[in-house]
Design an enzyme around this catalytic site. Structure first.
Site, PDB file in Angstrom:
ATOM      1  N   ILE A 153       0.916  -1.265   0.024  1.00  0.00           N
ATOM      2  CA  ILE A 153      -0.036  -0.094   0.026  1.00  0.00           C
ATOM      3  C   ILE A 153       1.085   1.198   0.043  1.00  0.00           C
ATOM      4  O   ILE A 153       0.429   2.278  -0.644  1.00  0.00           O
ATOM      5  CB  ILE A 153      -0.952   0.070   1.306  1.00  0.00           C
ATOM      6  CG1 ILE A 153      -1.959  -0.982   1.031  1.00  0.00           C
ATOM      7  CG2 ILE A 153      -1.716   1.387   1.270  1.00  0.00           C
ATOM      8  CD1 ILE A 153      -2.949  -1.260   2.327  1.00  0.00           C
TER       9      ILE A 153
ATOM     10  N   GLY B 131       6.909   4.266   4.550  1.00  0.00           N
ATOM     11  CA  GLY B 131       7.141   5.498   5.267  1.00  0.00           C
ATOM     12  C   GLY B 131       8.466   5.052   5.786  1.00  0.00           C
ATOM     13  O   GLY B 131       9.306   4.307   5.629  1.00  0.00           O
TER      14      GLY B 131
ATOM     15  N   THR C 217       6.850  -0.591   6.021  1.00  0.00           N
ATOM     16  CA  THR C 217       5.981  -0.556   4.815  1.00  0.00           C
ATOM     17  C   THR C 217       4.517  -1.271   5.236  1.00  0.00           C
ATOM     18  O   THR C 217       4.477  -1.953   6.004  1.00  0.00           O
ATOM     19  CB  THR C 217       6.688  -1.594   3.846  1.00  0.00           C
ATOM     20  OG1 THR C 217       7.933  -1.278   3.538  1.00  0.00           O
ATOM     21  CG2 THR C 217       5.906  -1.799   2.707  1.00  0.00           C
ATOM     22  N   VAL C 218       3.678  -0.556   4.766  1.00  0.00           N
ATOM     23  CA  VAL C 218       2.362  -1.036   5.065  1.00  0.00           C
ATOM     24  C   VAL C 218       1.749  -1.994   3.676  1.00  0.00           C
ATOM     25  O   VAL C 218       1.828  -1.461   2.569  1.00  0.00           O
ATOM     26  CB  VAL C 218       1.173  -0.039   5.271  1.00  0.00           C
ATOM     27  CG1 VAL C 218      -0.309  -0.478   5.296  1.00  0.00           C
ATOM     28  CG2 VAL C 218       1.658   0.920   6.498  1.00  0.00           C
TER      29      VAL C 218
ATOM     30  N   LYS D 212       1.379  -3.852   8.635  1.00  0.00           N
ATOM     31  CA  LYS D 212       2.450  -2.891   8.853  1.00  0.00           C
ATOM     32  C   LYS D 212       3.769  -3.672   9.277  1.00  0.00           C
ATOM     33  O   LYS D 212       3.751  -4.371  10.173  1.00  0.00           O
ATOM     34  CB  LYS D 212       2.164  -2.043  10.061  1.00  0.00           C
ATOM     35  CG  LYS D 212       3.442  -0.899  10.316  1.00  0.00           C
ATOM     36  CD  LYS D 212       3.590  -0.036   9.170  1.00  0.00           C
ATOM     37  CE  LYS D 212       4.867   0.829   9.665  1.00  0.00           C
ATOM     38  NZ  LYS D 212       4.309   2.111  10.637  1.00  0.00           N
TER      39      LYS D 212
ATOM     40  N   ASP E  44       3.501   9.645  17.296  1.00  0.00           N
ATOM     41  CA  ASP E  44       3.992   9.660  15.737  1.00  0.00           C
ATOM     42  C   ASP E  44       2.911  10.449  14.982  1.00  0.00           C
ATOM     43  O   ASP E  44       2.403   9.764  14.114  1.00  0.00           O
ATOM     44  CB  ASP E  44       4.429   8.729  15.042  1.00  0.00           C
ATOM     45  CG  ASP E  44       5.250   8.810  13.804  1.00  0.00           C
ATOM     46  OD1 ASP E  44       5.721  10.041  13.541  1.00  0.00           O
ATOM     47  OD2 ASP E  44       5.185   7.937  13.038  1.00  0.00           O
TER      48      ASP E  44
END
Length: 420
Positions: free
Chosen positions: A19, A22, A26-27, A42, A140
């Site tokens: 998806i 970041g 990774t997602v 995640k 965050d």
């Protein structure tokens, strides 16, 4: 299909497609083969130069802290289903929400409408209230971690979350989190607190109304330097939300808005002054008409001499009591039926109210302008810390306003007022 996309976690969670990525991982879009449902997964990314011992510590802390949000049950926080360690990496299995993030909306549309930003802020405060009551700090909060699914606003990615009393998942030389949205005290190495999450919320709302966060400077070091040494530029598009955003962005955590204060200011910004709402209410306008008719009839009946006498009594300085009362003040709802009713004249109205002789605390806090609190116990004790900031009705009788900073104590029995 890549090797990662063929991976099945814990014999049940199958990776389907990436998806997004970041700074911290990774997602993936995934599928829970056991329950036959879509999930988000995640994959946390570890810093490259961690020693083996540091990796073990990272895994243990990640597993413990990522599991913590699973206990949170609210519409405004993404639901965490599971946490597993696979191929030497932690993976968090979550509810899949197929909706754009706040970051994507800002990138696509620029600054968002104030009503939408206010709605986002209110739902985010709800989410933080649940997390903080459970002793969990997110650490965050930023636009990419806020998903907008219609009217639903969802705080996601608790991968960096810590519970109160836990150690920070950091290593010298590594900055965990997003510099543009991290609170100054956390950037300086202090432990995350509820107040630091509120700062990050303020930076997120700032980005929503301005299109960019308050201290973004293009690279990590420049951003952190600005965060430490500069003040945020006042938001130009915040309008009524400006007091909320600037209050959350106070660098000193002690001066920063508390959660309750932020909720009060945000709701006030959304609804506007209550007196303004009353003026647009047809019932209020009808009451004004009847009031004017009654006043006209009464003035004709009492004669000119009484009118002149009334005007003389209202001259400034003619009476100490007149200097501290407002004869035209509108009675708040409940003034005639409750033992004690207090309405804030300004934001300095602070109360401490107890019931009976057992110190049963009914209220301890501050009111924002035009807020009303009602109390109807048989016996009450009240302390008004600034009697010029609060209108006080005792058994239906408006008490004289005091001077700024003057404290007043009230001992009240139902239908038998007394003040000291």
């Amino acid at each position: 299909m890549s090797q990662s996309e063929r991976l099945v976690l814990a014999t049940r969670y199958r990776l389907v497609s990436e998806i997004g990525q970041g700074a911290n991982g990774t997602v993936w879009r995934g599928h829970d083969d056991l329950l036959d449902r879509a999930v988000a997964i995640k994959e946390l990314r570890l810093p490259q130069d961690l020693s083996e011992a540091e990796r073990v510590v990272f895994y243990r802390r990640t597993l413990r802290e990522a599991r913590a949000p699973a206990q949170l049950r609210t519409h405004s926080i993404v639901e965490v289903y599971d946490v597993v360690i696979e191929q030497g990496r932690p993976w968090i299995v979550m509810e899949l929400i197929e909706a754009p993030s706040l970051e994507q909306l800002i990138e696509r549309d620029g600054p968002l409408p104030l009503a939408q930003v206010a709605h986002i802020g209110r739902r985010m405060l709800d989410a933080l209230a649940v997390a903080h009551r459970a002793g969990i700090m997110h650490r965050d909060i930023k636009p990419s971690n806020v998903l907008l699914d219609g009217d639903r606003v969802v705080l996601t990615d608790f991968g960096l979350a810590v519970s109160s009393g836990s150690a920070s998942i950091t290593k010298t030389g590594h900055f965990m989190g997003s510099p543009a949205y991290v609170a100054p005290e956390v950037a300086a190495g202090e432990k995350a607190t509820p107040q630091s999450d509120l700062w990050s919320l303020g930076a997120t709302l700032y980005a929503a109304v301005e299109g960019t966060p308050p201290f973004e400077r293009g690279n990590v070091m420049a951003t952190l330097s600005a965060l430490a040494n500069e003040e945020a530029a006042p938001p130009q598009n915040a309008g009524a939300l400006s007091p909320v955003i600037t209050g959350l962005l106070q660098k000193n955590p002690v001066r920063r808005l508390s959660h309750a204060r932020a909720v009060d200011r945000l709701e006030r910004a959304v609804s506007g002054p209550r007196s303004a709402r009353r003026r647009t209410d047809p019932r209020y306008r009808l009451a004004v008409v009847f009031g004017l008719v009654a006043a006209t009839v009464a003035s004709c009946a009492i004669g000119g001499g009484a009118l002149i006498l009334g005007m003389m009594r209202e001259q400034p300085g003619s009476s100490p009591a007149a200097a501290h009362t407002r004869p035209s003040v509108q009675r708040p709802a409940g003034a005639d039926t409750n033992a004690l009713v207090v309405r804030a004249v300004n934001d300095q109205c602070r109360l401490f109210v107890t019931s009976g002789d057992a110190l049963d605390i009914k209220y301890n806090g501050s009111l924002v302008k035009d807020d009303v609190r009602q109390f109807d116990e048989a016996r009450l004790t009240a302390v008004v810390y600034d009697s010029a900031a609060c209108e006080v009705w005792v058994n239906g009788v408006l008490q004289p306003l005091g001077n700024a900073g003057e404290r007043k104590n009230y001992t009240i029995a139902k239908s038998t007022p007394g003040a000291g």
